[in-house]
Design an enzyme around this catalytic site. Structure first.
Site, short mmCIF file in Angstrom:
data_model
loop_
_atom_site.label_atom_id
_atom_site.label_comp_id
_atom_site.label_asym_id
_atom_site.label_seq_id
_atom_site.Cartn_x
_atom_site.Cartn_y
_atom_site.Cartn_z
N GLY A 215 118.71 -21.02 63.47
CA GLY A 215 120.03 -21.38 62.97
C GLY A 215 121.13 -20.57 63.61
CG ASP A 216 125.66 -20.84 65.07
OD1 ASP A 216 126.00 -19.67 64.80
OD2 ASP A 216 126.37 -21.64 65.69
CG PHE A 217 125.17 -15.56 62.00
CD1 PHE A 217 126.28 -15.52 62.82
CD2 PHE A 217 124.17 -14.59 62.16
CE1 PHE A 217 126.40 -14.55 63.81
CE2 PHE A 217 124.28 -13.62 63.16
CZ PHE A 217 125.41 -13.61 63.99
CG HIS A 235 127.50 -3.20 64.61
ND1 HIS A 235 126.88 -2.01 64.93
CD2 HIS A 235 126.62 -4.18 65.00
CE1 HIS A 235 125.71 -2.27 65.50
NE2 HIS A 235 125.53 -3.56 65.55
C1 LIG Z 1 122.33 -6.18 66.79
S1 LIG Z 1 121.08 -7.40 66.53
C2 LIG Z 1 120.52 -6.98 64.90
C3 LIG Z 1 119.13 -7.48 64.63
C4 LIG Z 1 118.57 -7.07 63.26
N1 LIG Z 1 119.36 -7.59 62.16
C5 LIG Z 1 118.42 -5.58 63.15
O1 LIG Z 1 119.14 -4.95 62.37
O2 LIG Z 1 117.56 -5.02 63.87
C6 LIG Z 1 122.06 -8.85 66.25
C7 LIG Z 1 121.24 -10.12 66.03
O3 LIG Z 1 122.12 -11.21 65.74
C8 LIG Z 1 121.53 -12.39 66.27
N2 LIG Z 1 122.57 -13.41 66.43
C9 LIG Z 1 123.62 -13.39 67.28
N3 LIG Z 1 124.35 -14.51 67.15
C10 LIG Z 1 123.76 -15.26 66.17
C11 LIG Z 1 124.07 -16.53 65.56
N4 LIG Z 1 125.14 -17.20 65.95
N5 LIG Z 1 123.27 -16.97 64.57
C12 LIG Z 1 122.17 -16.25 64.18
N6 LIG Z 1 121.83 -15.05 64.71
C13 LIG Z 1 122.62 -14.56 65.70
C14 LIG Z 1 120.98 -11.91 67.59
O4 LIG Z 1 120.01 -12.79 68.12
C15 LIG Z 1 120.44 -10.53 67.26
O5 LIG Z 1 119.07 -10.55 66.94
#
Ligand SMILES: C[S@@+](CC[C@H](N)C(=O)[O-])C[C@H]1O[C@@H](n2cnc3c(N)ncnc32)[C@H](O)[C@@H]1O
Length: 325
Positions: A215-217, A235
């Protein structure tokens, strides 16, 4: 401070060449190590001499064999708390070039990495599986220390359903599920990450207890869960994009749902703080920012929520609990 990046660079290349894993528990000669990682032995010895002075390596007194000190063990991939993943991600993944071009970010306010990636950070990763594996590995390694700290700091015992939004390859949710057998989990992530998360969750024996959902948040988020987690997500984004994510979660929440924002909360003064360092990385890499308690409260308010409490953990991030206002 002036020469700090020289030290980081030596450690990054140690990781890239896999030297700590090759040494393992048994000291090896420079010749053998140089051969195994395709380097020039006399030059490698000079780097070892520096790293020995820094307490990472130790030379055998009788021979030209080098072993890992206790600190150096942290460079091995398989050690809990290993810094291997961070070294790979920041020594590679264009983070190195992005920091080199910090001036561009200061001039434009935009992530300098996009100049090298030709796209935003996460879009680039979705199209570059090898780089994505390095990044996802670094997040998972960090979570091996962070996840137990979150599970200790927050009482999940009343929850039955928990969704980790942008939950990476599942390290944090797996710690929650192992500590609380009655909870059913969901990882909600980009498709290139869920492809890695599914086999990991299955290999931990949690496939029955954890859905892995593409999905896409920025679009929509699974509805009606007891607890929503956003760990190191806000962040990555500026206020407007963060607000979109928070509003989507607010729409998905029941009145009694909770949202746990797991982030390093800046103290708000100008003292030296890990978060201020990371804040600069967010500037050059993703165009996001670390925030103070007041900034999280303001974002929560705009999204129709309020900060109910902030629980520190033994790691840099705190658990900022948000509830519908
Ligand atoms: C900094 S990482 C944090 C991962 C995890 N929550 C952690 O704390 O280890 C950011 C995550 O956001 C996900 N992400 C980025 N854009 C996204 C979107 N539009 N929808 C869902 N997930 C997304 C990335 O794939 C990545 O795994």
């Amino acid at each position: 401070m002036v020469y700090g990046f020289w030290v980081s660079r030596c450690l990054q290349i140690m990781a890239e060449l896999g030297i700590a894993d090759t040494i393992g528990d048994v000291p090896k000669s420079v010749e053998e190590l140089a051969k195994s990682c395709g380097t020039h032995a006399p030059s490698l010895r000079r780097m070892f001499r520096l790293l020995s002075g820094l307490g990472v390596l130790r030379k055998d007194e009788q021979s030209d064999c080098w072993g890992l000190t206790e600190l150096g063990q942290m460079l091995r991939q398989d050690n809990p708390g290993s810094v291997y993943g961070s070294l790979r991600a920041h020594g590679h993944l264009l983070s190195w070039q992005a920091w080199g071009d910090l001036k561009t970010s200061l001039q434009t306010g935009l992530p300098s990495v996009e100049k090298f990636m030709g796209d935003s950070f996460f879009n680039y990763l979705s199209a570059h599986p090898e780089d994505a594996a390095i990044f996802n590995g670094s997040m998972a390694a960090y979570q091996t220390l962070n996840a137990p700290a979150v599970v200790n700091a927050y009482d999940f015992s009343q929850a039955r359903t928990v969704v980790d939004v942008g939950g990476g390859t599942g390290t944090l949710i797996s710690h929650v599920l192992k500590a609380h057998p009655a909870i059913h989990g969901t990882i909600f992530e980009m498709p290139h990450v869920t492809a890695e998360a599914r086999p990991r969750i299955a290999s931990m024996g949690l496939a029955e207890r954890c859905d892995v959902v593409d999905g896409d948040f920025f679009a929509s988020i699974p509805k009606g869960k007891d607890i929503y987690i956003l760990s190191q997500i806000l962040h990555d984004w500026d206020d407007e994009k963060s607000l979109r994510i928070l509003e989507n979660i607010r729409d998905a929440m029941r009145p009694d749902s909770r949202l746990l924002v797991v982030e390093t909360v800046l103290p708000g003064d100008n003292a030296m703080h890990f978060g201020n360092l990371y804040d600069m990385a967010m500037l050059v890499l993703v165009g996001g920012q670390e925030r103070t308690e007041a900034e999280y409260s303001a974002l929560a308010r705009r999204a129709g929520m309020k900060v109910s409490r902030i629980l520190p953990t033994v790691m840099p991030p705190s658990v900022v609990e948000l509830v519908p206002a």
